[in-house]
Scaffold this active site. Structure first.
Site, PDB file in Angstrom:
ATOM      1  N   LYS A  68     -13.502  -4.432   2.431  1.00 13.99           N
ATOM      2  CA  LYS A  68     -14.334  -3.234   2.233  1.00 13.99           C
ATOM      3  C   LYS A  68     -15.838  -3.474   2.424  1.00 13.99           C
ATOM      4  O   LYS A  68     -16.556  -2.570   2.837  1.00 13.99           O
ATOM      5  CB  LYS A  68     -14.113  -2.659   0.829  1.00 13.99           C
ATOM      6  CG  LYS A  68     -12.773  -1.975   0.648  1.00 13.99           C
ATOM      7  CD  LYS A  68     -12.697  -1.347  -0.732  1.00 13.99           C
ATOM      8  CE  LYS A  68     -11.357  -0.680  -0.948  1.00 13.99           C
ATOM      9  NZ  LYS A  68     -11.295   0.037  -2.231  1.00 13.99           N
ATOM     10  N   SER A  94       0.820  -1.221   0.000  1.00 13.41           N
ATOM     11  CA  SER A  94       0.000   0.000   0.000  1.00 13.41           C
ATOM     12  C   SER A  94       0.854   1.272   0.000  1.00 13.41           C
ATOM     13  O   SER A  94       1.817   1.389   0.751  1.00 13.41           O
ATOM     14  CB  SER A  94      -0.915   0.007   1.228  1.00 13.41           C
ATOM     15  OG  SER A  94      -1.581   1.247   1.291  1.00 13.41           O
ATOM     16  N   ASP A 132     -13.901   6.260  -2.849  1.00 11.06           N
ATOM     17  CA  ASP A 132     -13.276   5.792  -4.097  1.00 11.06           C
ATOM     18  C   ASP A 132     -13.862   6.455  -5.350  1.00 11.06           C
ATOM     19  O   ASP A 132     -13.124   6.966  -6.197  1.00 11.06           O
ATOM     20  CB  ASP A 132     -13.420   4.273  -4.223  1.00 11.06           C
ATOM     21  CG  ASP A 132     -12.445   3.509  -3.337  1.00 11.06           C
ATOM     22  OD1 ASP A 132     -11.355   4.042  -3.043  1.00 11.06           O
ATOM     23  OD2 ASP A 132     -12.773   2.381  -2.938  1.00 11.06           O
TER      24      ASP A 132
END
Ligand code: ATR
Length: 291
Positions: A75, A21, A111
């Site tokens: 998520k 990440s 997002d």
């Protein structure tokens, strides 16, 4: 150098894998640039056993962690462990950002909005009244599709290898937003019709990631001045974007979405205006260092 003291607030990310990440580097650079007393750390929360995610969220409460990002594969599942999920994240069905407010954990999804903010700032494109082609029907496609639909485009085509998956996503969002979504397979005449006159095409699949093949898309059929966009950022210029640039189209890289979804999170955690250029430069440096 980021200075951690007794009063530093912690922000973290849960994922499996998480080591790749770029968010820690990006956010720590932003905290440092604005002298925000926060530090961002990665936590590897394994997909298995399933109880681990629940325990990890309990730890957020026990440790008074101020905020977090959630990435693959948590998520969707994380939503059931939070106190509140905002209406946008609920409709998309996924949370990527959490803020702790007076001990309550509130989930957001930045997002899709991050993607569109990046698209506007980095490529000067807004979907209103435009024909948009989205390739893919996974988690990233869901977020982008939902936000695009909110901007009132003229036409949207969802292109996917597995027809059942794009059809099901299209039906779900048609019900939620009363907008007709077309679908097409990843090849043949239907794909050519979808490309015809489109103003934006975005790849939301992993095709184009280093070593994972190349997208074959009839770019020559796009509208003049179309934007070709990719959410893959390693390599930063995928074969798809390279081909688009060679044909004279405007291109939009995957780092833009990463930076802008993070920028919205930064604002939620700090209340400050995010230093977007600092965040992008830090992410670019980290990407270059991986090579
Ligand atoms: P994410 O949550 O990151 O979007 P995902 O849910 O696994 O990931 O979705 C991956 C998307 O990439 C899907 O649209 C998938 O197509 P299928 O629904 O047909 O599986 C697409 N995808 C991944 N690899 C692909 C490949 N080699 N060729 C075509 N499509 C691919």
């Amino acid at each position: 150098m980021l200075k951690i003291t007794g009063s530093t607030k912690v922000i973290c990310i849960f994922g499996d894998p998480v080591a790749h990440s770029l968010s820690p580097v990006m956010h720590n650079a932003a905290f440092e640039a604005l002298s925000v007393d926060m530090a961002y750390v990665p936590f590897h929360v394994p997909a298995q056993p399933p109880g681990d995610l629940k325990r990890a969220v309990s730890a957020i409460r026990a440790l008074s962690i101020h905020g977090l990002n959630i990435t693959i594969p948590h998520k969707e599942k994380v939503m059931s462990y939070l106190d509140e999920v905002d209406s946008h994240a609920l409709a998309v069905g996924a949370v990527n950002t959490v803020v702790s407010r007076s001990g309550s954990l509130i989930g957001y999804n930045t997002d899709g909005e991050g993607y569109l903010q990046g698209l506007k700032q980095d490529a000067g494109f807004t979907p209103r009244g435009k024909k948009v082609v989205i390739i893919g029907a996974g988690g990233a496609a869901r977020s982008i599709l939902y936000s695009v639909l909110l901007k009132k485009p003229k036409e949207v085509v969802l292109v996917n290898r597995t027809a059942a998956r794009s059809a099901s996503l299209a039906r779900e969002f048609e019900r939620k937003l009363a907008f007709k979504i077309q679908t097409a397979p990843l090849d043949g005449d239907a794909l050519r019709r979808s490309a015809q006159g489109a103003h934006l095409v975005v790849n939301t699949t992993s095709i184009g990631l280093s070593g994972r093949g190349e997208l074959d898309f009839p770019m020559e059929l796009l509208a003049d001045g179309a934007v070709v966009s990719d959410i893959v950022y390693s390599p930063l210029e995928t074969a798809f974007l390279k081909k688009a640039r060679a044909r004279g189209f405007k291109t939009h890289d995957g780092l833009s979405m990463l930076v802008h979804q993070g920028a919205i999170g930064f604002k939620l955690w700090t209340g400050r205006r995010p230093p977007v250029a600092v965040m992008r430069a830090a992410a670019l440096d980290a990407l270059a260092a991986k090579k």
